[in-house]
Structure formats: structure tokens, C-alpha cells
Write an enzyme that holds these catalytic residues in place. Structure first.
Site, PDB file in Angstrom:
ATOM      1  N   LYS A 116       0.837  -1.203   0.000  1.00  0.00           N
ATOM      2  CA  LYS A 116       0.000   0.000   0.000  1.00  0.00           C
ATOM      3  C   LYS A 116       0.872   1.254   0.000  1.00  0.00           C
ATOM      4  O   LYS A 116       0.685   2.162  -0.806  1.00  0.00           O
ATOM      5  CB  LYS A 116      -0.935   0.024   1.213  1.00  0.00           C
ATOM      6  CG  LYS A 116      -1.982   1.102   1.085  1.00  0.00           C
ATOM      7  CD  LYS A 116      -2.391   1.700   2.404  1.00  0.00           C
ATOM      8  CE  LYS A 116      -1.412   2.753   2.839  1.00  0.00           C
ATOM      9  NZ  LYS A 116      -1.754   3.443   4.067  1.00  0.00           N
ATOM     10  N   ASP A 139      -6.100   0.769   0.836  1.00  0.00           N
ATOM     11  CA  ASP A 139      -6.115   0.905   2.293  1.00  0.00           C
ATOM     12  C   ASP A 139      -7.436   0.346   2.807  1.00  0.00           C
ATOM     13  O   ASP A 139      -8.214  -0.252   2.058  1.00  0.00           O
ATOM     14  CB  ASP A 139      -5.903   2.364   2.711  1.00  0.00           C
ATOM     15  CG  ASP A 139      -7.113   3.232   2.397  1.00  0.00           C
ATOM     16  OD1 ASP A 139      -8.079   2.731   1.775  1.00  0.00           O
ATOM     17  OD2 ASP A 139      -7.109   4.413   2.782  1.00  0.00           O
TER      18      ASP A 139
END
Ligand code: SF4
Length: 219
Positions: free
Chosen positions: A123, A141
């Protein structure tokens, strides 16, 4: 909407998200790849607002990877204490030491190199690739994971699988924007605990609307 294919629904979902959130963009303050990396590491399980409060002093006193590599987690930690775990200070310093030793002091611009840095997962790497280097990437996320699964843009139980499915569902030029659209929708309407489905303009397209929220997937 019942007879629509998922592909047609996806197109309409993206159209509506684009209409809803035309101004969606990064909420973290940064101005180069190094600052993007540091701010993103700090943002894990912390609000963007809090991160933006601490980063001006961090970037002033440690303006680049070389300066950060020369300090220690103990010196950095008081600057970032309000963002949580001490491990963030450890990871930032160690990541910068590796940037200096292995990458000539420049934040690398590939997934493989970025994820070789301490504390940098997919991420964070995708955020750096998308917003520091302008590459097409979809950081997943918790908001992106939740809203994409609820809407039906993805149906998967890990962030990495959701990322791959979103890459197929969304035109590549919209990947970074879609990341923000889904975050904004997750923060403003499709909340984790009590999604405001009755006021959601996506409900007629949403896979989970009117369904069992306990079927919600968890990252
Ligand atoms: S209808 Fe409800 S679950 Fe679906 S996207 Fe909107 S708020 Fe989220």
C-alpha cells in the site's frame, strides 16, 4: 439494474464516484518522493490531519534520506510520537539508511525496490508510485478495501487481490483517482460501522445494499 452485467455496473459506479468527488486528492502534505514515503509510513492507523501536524518539523530537521539516515529512531521518535508506534520511527530511519546504502540516496520508483525497504508494504509503495512518481497505481487501504468489496468493484479477502481486481475493473488512467474516490466515499458515506446506505447515491448499483452487512469482508 438487475439485468446489468457487473462490468456495466462498474462503469456506472465509477461515473458516479467521479461526479461525487471531483476534488478528491491526497490529504497528506508532501512535495517530493522522500516526503511522500515518510508521511505515508506515519499515516498507518493515524489520521492524515495528525500526520500533517508533525511532518513540517520532521522535514525541516531531516530534509532528505541522507539526513534521516544519520539520525536515530530515538531522536526521531519525539517528533512523531503523536502518530503512534515507535516502530514507525525505527522503520523511517532504517528505510532511509537502505535508500542511502542501496539506492544512491534517492527513493526508488519500482514496487520491488520500494517493498524491500523496512516498513514499506504494497500500500505504501503504491502511494509513493502514484503520488510521488505519477505512475498508475491503486493503493488499497482499509477504506478502498471495504468500499470496493461492498460496491462489487472487487470481491476478495486480501488487499493484494482487491488491488488486482480493481486494476481489471477500472481503466488504468483512473486508478489513482479511483483510490481517492473510494477513500472519500468510505469516509463520508460508506462508513465501516454504520454505512449511510439510505443517503448513498450508489445504492442501486451496490452489491451489498439491503444485504447482510455481516458478509462484509475484512482486510
Ligand atoms: S449502499 Fe451502503 S454499503 Fe453500498 S456503497 Fe452505499 S453506503 Fe456503502
Amino acid at each position: 439494474m438487475k439485468n446489468m452485467t457487473q462490468q456495466e455496473k462498474n462503469r456506472l459506479i465509477l461515473e458516479e464516484l467521479r461526479r461525487l468527488y471531483p476534488e478528491a486528492g491526497p490529504a497528506l502534505n508532501f512535495s517530493n518522493p522522500y516526503e511522500t514515503l515518510v508521511a505515508t509510513i506515519l499515516s498507518a492507523q493515524c489520521t492524515d490531519q495528525r500526520v500533517n501536524q508533525v511532518t513540517p518539523a520532521v522535514f525541516r530537521d531531516f530534509p532528505d534520506p541522507a539526513a534521516m539516515a544519520e539520525t536515530s529512531p530515538e531522536v526521531l521518535y519525539p517528533y512523531v510520537r503523536s502518530c503512534g508506534f515507535k516502530s514507525k520511527a525505527v522503520n523511517i530511519v532504517n528505510a532511509c539508511r537502505k535508500i542511502v546504502s542501496d539506492f544512491g540516496g534517492q527513493v526508488p520508483d519500482t514496487m520491488e525496490a520500494l517493498t524491500s525497504l523496512p516498513g514499506v508494504g504494497r500500500k505504501t509503495a503504491n502511494v509513493v508510485l502514484a503520488f510521488a512518481f505519477g505512475k498508475n497505481a491503486i493503493p488499497v487501504d482499509t477504506h478502498v478495501f471495504r468500499t470496493a468489496n461492498r460496491l462489487g468493484l472487487a470481491e476478495a479477502d486480501t488487499p493484494e487481490k482487491v488491488e488486482k481486481q480493481l486494476q481489471r475493473a477500472i481503466p488504468e488512467e483512473d486508478w489513482s483517482k479511483a483510490h481517492h474516490w473510494l477513500i472519500w466515499h468510505g469516509r463520508r458515506v460508506c462508513h465501516s460501522q454504520r454505512p449511510d446506505c439510505e443517503n448513498c447515491t450508489l445504492r442501486s448499483l451496490c452489491r451489498l445494499y439491503g444485504g447482510d452487512m455481516s458478509a462484509d469482508r475484512k482486510a
